[in-house]
Scaffold this active site. Sequence first.
Site, PDB file in Angstrom:
ATOM      1  N   ASP A  99      42.733  18.223  71.785  1.00  0.00           N
ATOM      2  CA  ASP A  99      43.683  18.952  70.931  1.00  0.00           C
ATOM      3  C   ASP A  99      43.048  19.407  69.616  1.00  0.00           C
ATOM      4  OD1 ASP A  99      43.383  16.631  69.541  1.00  0.00           O
ATOM      5  OD2 ASP A  99      45.506  16.053  69.574  1.00  0.00           O
ATOM      6  N   GLU A 145      41.703  17.639  67.272  1.00  0.00           N
ATOM      7  CA  GLU A 145      41.662  16.679  66.169  1.00  0.00           C
ATOM      8  C   GLU A 145      40.271  16.039  66.141  1.00  0.00           C
ATOM      9  OE1 GLU A 145      44.962  13.983  66.406  1.00  0.00           O
ATOM     10  OE2 GLU A 145      46.377  15.517  65.729  1.00  0.00           O
ATOM     11  N   HIS A 161      32.135  28.640  42.637  1.00  0.00           N
ATOM     12  CA  HIS A 161      32.428  30.014  42.211  1.00  0.00           C
ATOM     13  C   HIS A 161      32.787  30.101  40.727  1.00  0.00           C
ATOM     14  CE1 HIS A 161      33.685  34.102  42.407  1.00  0.00           C
ATOM     15  NE2 HIS A 161      34.906  33.794  42.037  1.00  0.00           N
ATOM     16  N   ASP A 181      27.955  42.015  39.541  1.00  0.00           N
ATOM     17  CA  ASP A 181      29.156  42.022  38.699  1.00  0.00           C
ATOM     18  C   ASP A 181      28.987  41.024  37.555  1.00  0.00           C
ATOM     19  OD1 ASP A 181      29.519  39.514  39.842  1.00  0.00           O
ATOM     20  OD2 ASP A 181      31.018  40.201  41.265  1.00  0.00           O
ATOM     21  N   LYS A 225      31.748  45.805  38.538  1.00  0.00           N
ATOM     22  CA  LYS A 225      32.463  45.958  39.806  1.00  0.00           C
ATOM     23  C   LYS A 225      33.972  45.899  39.607  1.00  0.00           C
ATOM     24  CE  LYS A 225      33.029  42.194  42.670  1.00  0.00           C
ATOM     25  NZ  LYS A 225      32.564  41.118  43.548  1.00  0.00           N
ATOM     26  N   ARG A 233      37.285  45.368  42.174  1.00  0.00           N
ATOM     27  CA  ARG A 233      37.669  45.140  43.567  1.00  0.00           C
ATOM     28  C   ARG A 233      38.906  45.956  43.904  1.00  0.00           C
ATOM     29  NH1 ARG A 233      36.390  42.313  47.687  1.00  0.00           N
ATOM     30  NH2 ARG A 233      34.803  41.048  46.661  1.00  0.00           N
ATOM     31  N   ASP A 244      23.978  37.076  44.233  1.00  0.00           N
ATOM     32  CA  ASP A 244      25.403  36.747  44.064  1.00  0.00           C
ATOM     33  C   ASP A 244      25.618  35.310  44.538  1.00  0.00           C
ATOM     34  OD1 ASP A 244      28.028  37.176  43.386  1.00  0.00           O
ATOM     35  OD2 ASP A 244      28.346  38.852  44.756  1.00  0.00           O
TER      36      ASP A 244
HETATM   37  C1  R5P Z   1      33.285  37.331  43.672  1.00  0.00           C
HETATM   38  O1  R5P Z   1      33.495  37.411  42.480  1.00  0.00           O
HETATM   39  C2  R5P Z   1      32.051  36.695  44.241  1.00  0.00           C
HETATM   40  O2  R5P Z   1      31.128  36.349  43.249  1.00  0.00           O
HETATM   41  C3  R5P Z   1      31.392  37.583  45.269  1.00  0.00           C
HETATM   42  O3  R5P Z   1      30.926  38.744  44.610  1.00  0.00           O
HETATM   43  C4  R5P Z   1      32.383  37.978  46.328  1.00  0.00           C
HETATM   44  O4  R5P Z   1      33.000  36.840  46.854  1.00  0.00           O
HETATM   45  C5  R5P Z   1      31.677  38.724  47.426  1.00  0.00           C
HETATM   46  O5  R5P Z   1      32.634  39.120  48.366  1.00  0.00           O
HETATM   47  P1  R5P Z   1      32.351  40.326  49.347  1.00  0.00           P
HETATM   48  O6  R5P Z   1      31.048  40.064  50.040  1.00  0.00           O
HETATM   49  O7  R5P Z   1      33.531  40.314  50.265  1.00  0.00           O
HETATM   50  O8  R5P Z   1      32.305  41.568  48.512  1.00  0.00           O
END
Ligand code: R5P
Length: 287
Positions: free
Chosen positions: A34, A36, A124, A162, A185, A187, A211
């Site tokens: 299942d 788990e 992050h 970014d 950047k 989004r 990144d």
């Molecule tokens: C966002 O601020 C993170 O630092 C990455 O830039 C982001 O998670 C990257 O996501 P993706 O590859 O979907 O653009």
Amino acid sequence: MKILAGTASRRLASSIHTELGAPVLGAEIKRFPDEECYVRILDDVADEDVIVVQNTYPDGNLVEHLILQDAARLSGANRVFSVIPYFGYARQDKLFKQGEAVSARLMARAVEANADGTILIDIHNVSTLDEYRKKVVNASAIPSLARFLTAHDKIDVVLSPDKGSLARAGEAAKLMKCGFDHLEKTRLDGSTVLIKPKELDVAGKSVAIVDDIIATGGTIAAAAEELRKRGARRIVAACTHGLFTGGGLQRLRGVCDAVYSSETLENESTAYSPAAEVVSALKSISI
Ligand code: R5P
């Protein structure tokens, strides 16, 4: 110290074993029909410090991490330290809209409940460390990445895609003794980002875009497009966490000359290990 390797992080656990010289415990880890999770530690951990190494992404791996901690405790471990190579939900670190949850805080509390300390890797948003009530260290994979890129690729410029990655990419550039620049950047949606056009001195140069996470690849793809327009000769994408959702790796292989990620998430682009930084963090947290 003894290492308890979860099924999602065996490669990093093995690198930590090599770096630290601590044994990896025998363990039976399987899924019932299942789905788990079942865990049984096969070696003696009585009075030992146990290091659980296991991602908390996707959700099933979070559950496995919690069960590994519990098995270590019930087997008589002295202390349990959680190494979370890639921390799921790290990006839901605040209320973006009314009615949401702060999932990063919730997961932090769940994981530290049965640990004496937690080690994260390139989380992050470092301000989420304030949510922990016990010892927590955020290990940076950037020195490992800088060593890897210096040894394997001739990079002239490091680029942050970014503002969020400015510090990380800037540190990589400093360690690699090369130029540094950044983009801005916006989004638009989950997989589309808009990069503000900018003058960049990259003509004829080899550029590494650095990144923390690559998910859909939208951020790096937009940055790479900007670099190509400005005449970059070679474009390398480098990150700590290669999440690569929805064909992100293939997307990037179409626009970059190379894609590198660390052992925090194991996939085809995994190229370097942050084990040295994790071991330093473990030594500082376990004193
Ligand atoms: C966002 O601020 C993170 O630092 C990455 O830039 C982001 O998670 C990257 O996501 P993706 O590859 O979907 O653009």
